[in-house]
Design a protein around this motif. Structure first.
Motif, PDB file in Angstrom:
ATOM      1  N   ARG A   1       0.835  -1.204   0.000  1.00 14.18           N
ATOM      2  CA  ARG A   1       0.000   0.000   0.000  1.00 14.18           C
ATOM      3  C   ARG A   1       0.869   1.254   0.000  1.00 14.18           C
TER       4      ARG A   1
ATOM      5  N   GLY B   1      -2.780   5.306   1.469  1.00 14.30           N
ATOM      6  CA  GLY B   1      -3.408   4.043   1.812  1.00 14.30           C
ATOM      7  C   GLY B   1      -3.895   3.255   0.602  1.00 14.30           C
ATOM      8  N   GLU B   2      -3.635   3.760  -0.600  1.00 14.88           N
ATOM      9  CA  GLU B   2      -4.069   3.104  -1.834  1.00 14.88           C
ATOM     10  C   GLU B   2      -3.390   1.745  -1.995  1.00 14.88           C
ATOM     11  N   LEU B   3      -4.177   0.750  -2.432  1.00 14.05           N
ATOM     12  CA  LEU B   3      -3.627  -0.576  -2.689  1.00 14.05           C
ATOM     13  C   LEU B   3      -2.788  -0.532  -3.955  1.00 14.05           C
TER      14      LEU B   3
END
Length: 424
Positions: A96, A101-103
């Protein structure tokens, strides 16, 4: 040592600079431009390696950078591409972006590769800028900076069966009895501080993976007793075996333990409460086990299969293993087959090419990926390159936008780490 979380910095290699060069050959008194392009910077790549079981390598090294591309040369020779940097991680690693917090990636198959930081484009040499209006361009581009960011790596074990239960319920003894795993075993709570994997072989050529998850306590879903660190390893398991200490306890009962752990699973992730679950009533070799087993079954109701076992003596383990294998097979069959992706219409929403704000010093601050890239790729020691940047800004509408924001001659314009004087 088992490490299942790490924070690292990655940066793609910068592109090599293009160069300004002209042909100087005999009998060709006015040779044209021949500056070559810079090479592309190396990417930073994450690759799955089924031989790894922990993220310990990232504890001792935190920064990873791709190699810079080589600069261009004369006679139209381009620079060499920078070497990619490949980092190997265990299967089950989730990547991440630390800021958003983006995958970024979910590493689930052997050999899977994901670029997590792209290398920058190589700068163009002066040969690339020949036009009908400029036959002998005397400027070139610098290489584009590689992408950089901080990443969070989290390991979620890939196991068919997960063992859950209170501390000291006998999970480690059980996994050591049915597999080659050798976890630390002692008669005190929280003996196991990290998950253990074990391969359980059933018959000829058939096996499945068990994961011994450290003991959970009440409040685990809020992080109590490192609950979050332990619970996430259950997310990928197909079947849960709930190990319950059926022996007499001075301050709690087996059915209370059972209810607390199931409540923690549900509170952490609703999906875990619907996972196939069987109960291993452990320590049946101790006095009073049969009576407490009957009371336990009566308290929890008929909704669960209960297998009386003794992890120490091995009694009752064979039916438990066989049933676990059956549930794993069923779970694998129920995994939905991949379907063809539907055709989707994608609407492109144009983004602002730049933003203008004022800081506390009164400077006009210009931000935006496109603007910052042009600045980074400009050689400010070359007057022709600077004039080209000014033309680019004018075509983009930056000059007019600054005037509309109130910029006047002599005002300071800040782009990235550079400051310019506005000239109207």
């Amino acid at each position: 040592m088992f490490y299942d979380r790490a924070k690292i910095y990655v940066k793609g290699g910068d592109g090599g600079n293009g160069i300004v060069a002209f042909r100087r050959e005999k009998y060709i008194p006015e040779g044209g431009p021949c500056g070559g392009d810079g090479g592309k910077g190396g990417n930073v790549i994450i690759e799955a390696d089924e031989g790894l079981r922990t993220l310990i390598d990232f504890k001792y090294r935190q920064h990873y950078k791709g190699e810079r591309g080589q600069h261009g040369q004369g006679k139209g020779m381009h620079g060499k591409k920078g070497t990619d940097l490949t980092m190997r991680v265990p299967l089950g690693t989730v990547v991440r972006d630390a800021e958003t917090g983006e995958l970024v990636a979910d590493i689930v198959s052997q050999g899977q590769k994901v670029i997590v930081a792209k290398g920058g484009r190589g700068g163009r040499g002066n040969t690339r800028f020949v036009s009908s209006n400029n036959r002998v361009p005397d400027f070139a581009e610098n290489g584009e900076p590689g992408r950089e960011r901080w990443l969070i790596l989290e390991l979620k074990l890939l196991a068919d069966v997960g063992l859950v239960g209170f501390p000291n319920a006998g999970k480690s003894t059980l996994i050591s009895r049915v597999s080659a795993a050798k976890p630390k075993i002692a008669d005190y709570p929280f003996t196991t501080l990290s998950p253990n994997l074990g391969m359980v072989r059933v018959g000829e050529g058939e096996s499945f993976v068990w994961a011994d998850i450290p003991g959970l306590i009440e409040g685990a879903h809020t992080g109590a007793g490192l609950g979050h660190h332990f619970l996430r390893h259950l997310e990928r398991t197909k079947v849960l075996i709930h190990v319950v200490d059926i022996s007499e306890q001075p301050d709690r009962t087996p059915w209370e333990d059972f209810a607390i752990i199931n409540q923690e699973l549900k509170a952490y992730k609703e999906d875990l409460s619907h996972r196939p679950q069987i109960v291993a009533a452990n320590k049946m070799d101790l006095p009073g086990g049969e009576e407490r087993l009957l009371e336990f079954k009566d308290k929890i109701g008929p909704g669960y299969e209960v297998f009386p076992i003794s992890a120490v003596t091995g009694k009752g383990l064979e039916p438990l293993i066989q049933r676990a294998l059956e549930l794993v097979r069923t779970a694998e069959k129920e995994i939905p087959a991949p379907v063809e992706t539907e055709i989707r219409q994608v609407k492109v929403i144009p983004q602002e090419r730049f933003k203008i704000s004022r800081n506390d010093a009164g400077f006009f601050v210009v931000s935006g990926e496109e603007v910052e890239k042009h600045v980074a790729m400009t050689d400010f020691n070359n007057d022709a390159a600077v004039r080209r940047l000014q033309r680019i800004f004018k075509v983009m509408g930056l000059d007019q936008a600054l005037r509309e924001k109130g910029a006047k001659a002599g005002d300071v314009i800040q782009i990235s780490s550079l400051e310019f004087d506005f000239a109207d």
